[in-house]
Design an enzyme around this catalytic site. Structure first.
Site, PDB file in Angstrom:
ATOM      1  N   LYS A 262      46.241 -25.826  14.866  1.00 54.31           N
ATOM      2  CA  LYS A 262      46.994 -25.026  13.904  1.00 54.31           C
ATOM      3  C   LYS A 262      48.472 -25.427  13.859  1.00 54.31           C
ATOM      4  O   LYS A 262      49.159 -25.129  12.903  1.00 54.31           O
ATOM      5  CB  LYS A 262      46.876 -23.538  14.243  1.00 54.31           C
ATOM      6  CG  LYS A 262      45.448 -23.015  14.262  1.00 54.31           C
ATOM      7  CD  LYS A 262      45.097 -22.345  12.993  1.00 54.31           C
ATOM      8  CE  LYS A 262      43.726 -21.691  12.897  1.00 54.31           C
ATOM      9  NZ  LYS A 262      42.765 -21.867  13.947  1.00 54.31           N
TER      10      LYS A 262
HETATM   11  C1  LIG Z   1      41.419 -21.798  13.739  1.00 57.25           C
HETATM   12  C2  LIG Z   1      40.584 -22.533  14.685  1.00 57.25           C
HETATM   13  C3  LIG Z   1      39.336 -23.049  14.314  1.00 57.25           C
HETATM   14  C4  LIG Z   1      38.746 -22.810  12.939  1.00 57.25           C
HETATM   15  O1  LIG Z   1      39.468 -23.489  11.943  1.00 57.25           O
HETATM   16  P1  LIG Z   1      39.323 -23.039  10.393  1.00 57.25           P
HETATM   17  O2  LIG Z   1      40.281 -23.895   9.675  1.00 57.25           O
HETATM   18  O3  LIG Z   1      39.665 -21.584  10.327  1.00 57.25           O
HETATM   19  O4  LIG Z   1      37.905 -23.290  10.016  1.00 57.25           O
HETATM   20  C5  LIG Z   1      38.637 -23.779  15.248  1.00 57.25           C
HETATM   21  N1  LIG Z   1      39.111 -23.968  16.499  1.00 57.25           N
HETATM   22  C6  LIG Z   1      40.294 -23.484  16.894  1.00 57.25           C
HETATM   23  C7  LIG Z   1      40.749 -23.712  18.289  1.00 57.25           C
HETATM   24  C8  LIG Z   1      41.082 -22.764  15.995  1.00 57.25           C
HETATM   25  O5  LIG Z   1      42.255 -22.289  16.405  1.00 57.25           O
END
Ligand SMILES: *Cc1c(COP(=O)(O)O)cnc(C)c1O
Length: 435
Positions: free
Chosen positions: A107
């Protein structure tokens, strides 16, 4: 480049407006009016380009002249300030480590790029802007980190009480300054609903400048396509068909990968890897999209019952179910499977993977058994550092996992949050009185 709303193809706003608003007035998500194609030259030389160079090339095509060259370069340099190593476990299996940013999850890419872009657009505004973020764990801290101490911007994070790990909670609640954490007595979907309600509340937006920082903001989505290009570049010389396995929740990461493919990336297939929250894999086999309340799992950042970027996937493929089904393979796995996978990957390759990446590995495994294509190179998107999910990982792997210093620092600080009922009136009241 103009942007439309997934609820209204005739709407047309600038990149700036799409980023500042976050979500369209009709509740839809912003989409670029077309997906730019990258040149043949770009793909011929891609293995000589750095991540920063790729990031600049890709983002400039979606932003065009709305941000001058030098300013965009600064945004890219500041946001993508860490590496994305591709770890080869075998000839047909690699792990793309997306956790080398400040909050140890992928993220950081989207959140930092969005924070810097928004900061750029708002630098001459007089009013404070309040960024609302609903988080199932990792988004909040990445966004908060990107905006930390930025003048004129307040960040309000909503997270589900008792549904994030201790480490995640510490990362969300210990920054202080311009960052406020609301601990909501509900699920992640409830948090997301509260945020969505605020954006369409005319009375509230008359009094308050709001912007969103979920995976729904287009400036969060675009940078998540950079590393698909980068990992493809590292594998290019193998001449294999590249398949990306994407641990998925709100489908932002997957959608960004699909954008990359539409830009010309020769990705052979995508895998939507899910935990027990299997609304999207079910859609891929049944053509029925049936949102459900989310359930709690070990891979909690994927505990999403109504993935918001589904609307973007539909738009991207013009609602063509057959095309979506041909491009994406879906699979879902239980917590028991996840623990087993963490253990197996550790004993087979000596690699410690986090629960989200483990679901990605399981899905690629199932895919490989099903299609038996020797000429496929699988890339598992490892979305978080295993140290972020120690409680889970330690159920499978007894080795000591080294905790990165930037994580240890926030663990030492004291949690500060505001506990709130899952009630829109309370939330609105809070926002109206929040400076
Ligand atoms: C947010 C997140 C996901 C999922 O990603 P999306 O874009 O919401 O599908 C998977 N793994 C981790 C560690 C995340 O923080």
């Amino acid at each position: 480049m103009n942007y439309y709303s997934t609820n209204n193809k005739n709407l047309s706003v600038s990149f700036r407006e799409a980023v500042v608003k976050g979500i369209a007035g009709d509740g839809g998500l912003f989409m670029p009016s077309y997906i730019p194609k990258l040149s043949e030259k770009f793909f011929n030389e891609i293995d000589k380009l750095s991540l920063i160079e790729i990031a600049y090339e890709v983002s400039s095509r979606f932003i065009e002249n709305e941000i001058p060259k030098n300013d965009l370069q600064t945004i890219v340099d500041r946001s993508i300030s860490f590496d994305v190593p591709l770890v080869r476990l075998s000839d047909n299996l690699s792990i793309l480590e997306l956790f080398h940013g400040p909050t140890l999850a992928f993220k950081d890419f989207g959140a930092r790029f969005m924070a810097n872009t928004l900061g750029y657009f708002l630098q001459h505004e007089n009013d404070h802007v309040t960024i609302l973020v609903a988080t199932s764990g990792d988004t909040g801290s990445a966004v908060a980190n990107g905006f930390y101490k930025v003048d004129g911007i307040n960040v309000v994070i909503l997270y589900p009480s008792n549904k994030v790990s201790e480490i995640q909670e510490k990362q969300l609640t210990t920054l202080g300054e311009n960052i406020t954490a609301l601990e909501i007595e509900g699920t992640f979907d409830d948090c997301q609903k509260l945020v969505k309600a605020a954006f369409v509340d005319q009375d509230l937006i008359k009094n308050k400048k709001l912007s969103s920082a979920n995976s729904i903001n287009i400036a969060r989505l675009l940078p998540q396509s950079f590393y698909y290009f980068k990992s493809y570049a590292s594998l290019k010389s193998l001449n294999k068909k590249v398949v990306f396995s994407v641990p998925s929740g709100n489908l932002g990461n997957l959608t960004a990968g699909l954008f990359a493919r539409e830009m010309g990336l020769p990705a052979f297939h995508y895998i939507a890897a899910a935990n027990a929250n299997d609304v999207f894999p079910k859609y891929l086999t049944s053509s029925i999209f049936d949102p459900k309340p989310s359930v709690k799992t070990f891979s909690n950042a994927m505990d999403v019952g109504n993935p918001s970027n589904f609307a973007r996937i539909l738009s991207l493929y013009n609602n063509d179910y057959e095309k979506i089904k041909k491009t994406i393979y879906g699979a879902s796995f239980s917590d028991t499977d996840t623990l087993e996978a963490i253990k197996n990957i550790h004993s087979k390759y000596g690699y410690t993977i986090d629960p989200h990446g483990a679901v990605g590995c399981l899905a690629f495994d199932e895919y490989s058994r099903k299609f038996k294509d020797e000429n496929v190179a699988g890339v598992i998107l490892e979305t978080a550092h295993p140290a972020k999910f120690l409680d889970v990982v330690n159920l499978s792997v007894k080795d000591e996992i080294k905790i990165p210093a930037r994580l240890e620092d926030s663990m030492k600080k004291e949690k500060r949050s505001i506990l709130m009922r899952n009630d829109y009136k309370d939330f609105k009241e809070f926002l109206l009185h929040h400076k």
